[in-house]
Design a protein around this motif. Structure first.
Motif, PDB file in Angstrom:
ATOM      1  N   LYS A 242      38.839  32.579  36.482  1.00 30.24           N
ATOM      2  CA  LYS A 242      37.613  31.974  36.679  1.00 30.24           C
ATOM      3  C   LYS A 242      36.611  32.584  37.590  1.00 30.24           C
ATOM      4  CE  LYS A 242      35.731  27.225  37.519  1.00 30.24           C
ATOM      5  NZ  LYS A 242      35.696  25.733  37.636  1.00 30.24           N
ATOM      6  N   TYR A 243      37.259  32.868  38.853  1.00 28.03           N
ATOM      7  CA  TYR A 243      36.268  33.319  39.904  1.00 28.03           C
ATOM      8  C   TYR A 243      36.359  34.858  40.026  1.00 28.03           C
ATOM      9  CZ  TYR A 243      36.312  28.326  41.145  1.00 28.03           C
ATOM     10  OH  TYR A 243      35.905  27.000  41.075  1.00 28.03           O
ATOM     11  N   ILE A 244      37.553  35.458  39.597  1.00 28.17           N
ATOM     12  CA  ILE A 244      37.368  37.027  39.680  1.00 28.17           C
ATOM     13  C   ILE A 244      36.826  37.651  38.348  1.00 28.17           C
ATOM     14  CG2 ILE A 244      39.011  38.955  39.919  1.00 28.17           C
ATOM     15  CD1 ILE A 244      40.695  37.688  41.720  1.00 28.17           C
ATOM     16  N   ASP A 245      37.651  37.270  37.282  1.00 27.62           N
ATOM     17  CA  ASP A 245      37.094  37.930  35.901  1.00 27.62           C
ATOM     18  C   ASP A 245      35.860  37.391  35.453  1.00 27.62           C
ATOM     19  OD1 ASP A 245      39.601  39.111  36.151  1.00 27.62           O
ATOM     20  OD2 ASP A 245      40.588  37.785  35.005  1.00 27.62           O
ATOM     21  N   GLU A 246      35.635  35.958  35.495  1.00 28.77           N
ATOM     22  CA  GLU A 246      34.344  35.358  34.907  1.00 28.77           C
ATOM     23  C   GLU A 246      33.059  35.473  35.830  1.00 28.77           C
ATOM     24  OE1 GLU A 246      36.083  31.758  33.167  1.00 28.77           O
ATOM     25  OE2 GLU A 246      37.165  33.021  31.771  1.00 28.77           O
ATOM     26  N   GLN A 247      33.274  34.723  36.774  1.00 34.16           N
ATOM     27  CA  GLN A 247      32.155  34.496  37.829  1.00 34.16           C
ATOM     28  C   GLN A 247      31.897  35.685  38.610  1.00 34.16           C
ATOM     29  OE1 GLN A 247      32.102  30.719  39.910  1.00 34.16           O
ATOM     30  NE2 GLN A 247      32.592  29.497  37.931  1.00 34.16           N
ATOM     31  N   LYS A 248      32.964  36.567  38.739  1.00 36.26           N
ATOM     32  CA  LYS A 248      32.783  37.635  39.700  1.00 36.26           C
ATOM     33  C   LYS A 248      32.377  37.628  41.210  1.00 36.26           C
ATOM     34  CE  LYS A 248      32.378  40.528  35.558  1.00 36.26           C
ATOM     35  NZ  LYS A 248      33.987  40.767  35.383  1.00 36.26           N
ATOM     36  N   THR A 249      32.931  36.343  41.597  1.00 36.55           N
ATOM     37  CA  THR A 249      32.574  35.982  43.139  1.00 36.55           C
ATOM     38  C   THR A 249      33.758  36.194  43.869  1.00 36.55           C
ATOM     39  OG1 THR A 249      33.291  33.556  42.753  1.00 36.55           O
ATOM     40  CG2 THR A 249      31.046  34.013  42.188  1.00 36.55           C
ATOM     41  N   ALA A 250      34.847  36.616  43.504  1.00 34.45           N
ATOM     42  CA  ALA A 250      35.876  36.771  44.406  1.00 34.45           C
ATOM     43  C   ALA A 250      36.949  38.158  43.963  1.00 34.45           C
ATOM     44  CB  ALA A 250      36.902  35.724  44.239  1.00 34.45           C
ATOM     45  N   VAL A 251      37.381  38.757  44.898  1.00 32.45           N
ATOM     46  CA  VAL A 251      38.215  39.872  44.606  1.00 32.45           C
ATOM     47  C   VAL A 251      39.582  39.633  45.352  1.00 32.45           C
ATOM     48  CG1 VAL A 251      36.247  41.407  43.917  1.00 32.45           C
ATOM     49  CG2 VAL A 251      37.114  41.259  46.261  1.00 32.45           C
ATOM     50  N   SER A 252      40.501  40.380  44.959  1.00 32.22           N
ATOM     51  CA  SER A 252      41.982  40.289  45.799  1.00 32.22           C
ATOM     52  C   SER A 252      41.545  41.445  47.025  1.00 32.22           C
ATOM     53  CB  SER A 252      43.078  40.722  44.920  1.00 32.22           C
ATOM     54  OG  SER A 252      44.347  41.026  45.626  1.00 32.22           O
ATOM     55  N   ALA A 253      42.151  41.016  48.155  1.00 28.68           N
ATOM     56  CA  ALA A 253      42.306  42.020  49.383  1.00 28.68           C
ATOM     57  C   ALA A 253      43.753  42.629  49.688  1.00 28.68           C
ATOM     58  CB  ALA A 253      41.591  41.336  50.630  1.00 28.68           C
ATOM     59  N   GLY A 254      44.496  42.404  48.447  1.00 27.12           N
ATOM     60  CA  GLY A 254      45.936  42.912  48.588  1.00 27.12           C
ATOM     61  C   GLY A 254      46.953  41.877  48.991  1.00 27.12           C
ATOM     62  N   SER A 255      48.295  42.309  49.021  1.00 24.08           N
ATOM     63  CA  SER A 255      49.467  41.562  49.595  1.00 24.08           C
ATOM     64  C   SER A 255      49.279  41.299  50.968  1.00 24.08           C
ATOM     65  CB  SER A 255      50.528  42.262  49.170  1.00 24.08           C
ATOM     66  OG  SER A 255      51.896  41.641  49.720  1.00 24.08           O
ATOM     67  N   THR A 256      49.668  40.129  51.319  1.00 18.77           N
ATOM     68  CA  THR A 256      50.052  39.589  52.760  1.00 18.77           C
ATOM     69  C   THR A 256      51.363  40.111  53.253  1.00 18.77           C
ATOM     70  OG1 THR A 256      51.272  37.722  52.181  1.00 18.77           O
ATOM     71  CG2 THR A 256      48.716  37.629  52.521  1.00 18.77           C
ATOM     72  N   GLY A 257      52.172  40.805  52.259  1.00 23.76           N
ATOM     73  CA  GLY A 257      53.550  41.095  52.621  1.00 23.76           C
ATOM     74  C   GLY A 257      54.521  40.188  52.429  1.00 23.76           C
ATOM     75  N   VAL A 258      54.142  38.862  52.474  1.00 20.53           N
ATOM     76  CA  VAL A 258      54.852  37.813  52.266  1.00 20.53           C
ATOM     77  C   VAL A 258      55.416  37.573  50.799  1.00 20.53           C
ATOM     78  CG1 VAL A 258      55.254  35.175  52.701  1.00 20.53           C
ATOM     79  CG2 VAL A 258      53.867  36.775  54.133  1.00 20.53           C
ATOM     80  N   GLU A 259      56.529  37.226  50.828  1.00 17.84           N
ATOM     81  CA  GLU A 259      57.287  36.857  49.318  1.00 17.84           C
ATOM     82  C   GLU A 259      57.490  35.407  49.196  1.00 17.84           C
ATOM     83  OE1 GLU A 259      60.796  39.321  48.894  1.00 17.84           O
ATOM     84  OE2 GLU A 259      59.693  41.130  48.985  1.00 17.84           O
TER      85      GLU A 259
END
Length: 319
Positions: free
Chosen positions: A104-121
């Motif tokens: 919804k927010y990354i692909d469609e609305q394009k208001t968000a992006v990933s900033a990568g892993s926190t390193g936490v599993e």
């Protein structure tokens, strides 16, 4: 003012700007508590202590090392994502999958992006207290849960066994799992992470039965070795249709989500969030300081940062 004085002043100001926002060493920042070039930094706070640990450390470093003016906003997960488009939220600092929100927010609305892993599993599942698994060893196989359903009946679950969940906003497939695995259980929401912790603690201390949703990383596992119930093995795509899920949860590489505007600006706070990585043990240490040792998030963050300055150095923006 003479020309040479203007030149010297310009050089000094440039040097100060570089020191304030790039490559400063831990403890050497001259800015702090909201001064400096970093500007405003709005962090969503989702309702579990592991997330709060991430946010506490990031906020502390942003304020003390980069001079950011940090605002923390207590928000449920989807509400936080809505804030990317309005400018109210810059960063969600621990995301558990959420393919629906990504779409919804990354692909469609394009208001968000990933900033990568926190390193936490991360891992989600159903758990029982150690005493229960020891007394009834086969209870950790989902195929045997129905024969124990009466043991877990409560006033909230009626004639069915109770499967205790946490906050309804948490990532959960439990209602679908109960239905699709034909289990004689009812999902009952305790309302919070604290309610889950209290239920497991009481069950182990008083030798009373409880089965519930839980997850790692979680500092409680150092105190009580909760035993995971084996659900049908997760395979890629088995959770594609939320209504038909009949498999275990996947393992999660917990990542950070930021507003596209925040990322495009590329400021010091964004660089800090992007560079931020630590371990499950790191998070559990800070989370325990907050939840069990009753330190404020700021004090817990300071304690950890003071002992891990080499890790912090790797997160700071480079000049």
């Amino acid at each position: 003012m003479t020309r040479s004085t203007w030149v010297r002043a310009g050089v000094l100001l440039a040097a100060m700007a570089m020191a304030g926002c790039g490559g400063a060493k831990v403890g050497e920042s001259s800015s702090g508590g909201g001064s400096g070039d970093c500007g405003d930094f709005n962090i969503a706070i989702n309702p579990w202590v592991g997330y709060e640990a991430n946010a506490a450390v990031l906020a502390y470093v942003a304020e003390t090392e980069l001079g950011c003016t940090v605002t923390k906003k207590d928000l449920k997960e989807e509400v936080a994502w809505q804030g990317f488009g309005t400018g109210e939220v810059d960063a969600v600092v621990e995301n558990w999958g959420h393919d629906d929100l990504r779409k919804k927010y990354i692909d469609e609305q394009k208001t968000a992006v990933s900033a990568g892993s926190t390193g936490v599993e991360g891992q989600i599942g159903w758990y029982v207290p150690p005493w229960l698994a020891e007394k009834y060893p086969d209870i950790t196989d989902w195929n045997n849960l129905n024969k124990y359903a009466d043991m877990f009946r409560t006033s909230e679950s009626g004639a069915q066994g109770q499967l205790l969940d946490g906050d309804p906003s948490f990532v959960t497939n439990d209602e679908a799992l109960v239905k699709n695995l034909n289990l004689n259980y009812k999902v009952v929401y305790g309302g919070s992470e604290t309610a889950l912790i209290q239920a497991f603690r009481q069950a182990e201390a008083n030798k009373t039965p409880v089965i519930g949703y839980f997850y790692s990383p979680q500092w409680l596992f150092a105190e009580i070795e909760l035993v995971k119930v084996d659900l049908p093995k997760y395979t890629a795509g088995c959770d594609a249709d939320p209504e038909k899920i009949a498999c275990d949860y996947p393992d999660y590489d917990l990542d950070k989500i930021v507003s596209k505007k925040f990322a495009d600006a590329g400021g010091p706070a964004y660089q800090l969030v992007k560079n931020f990585q630590w371990t499950n043990d790191d998070q559990n240490e800070v989370a325990k300081s907050i939840a069990e040792d009753k330190l404020s998030p700021e004090a817990a963050a300071k304690k950890w940062v003071d002992a891990n300055k080499d890790k912090i150095q790797a997160w700071l923006p480079k000049s």
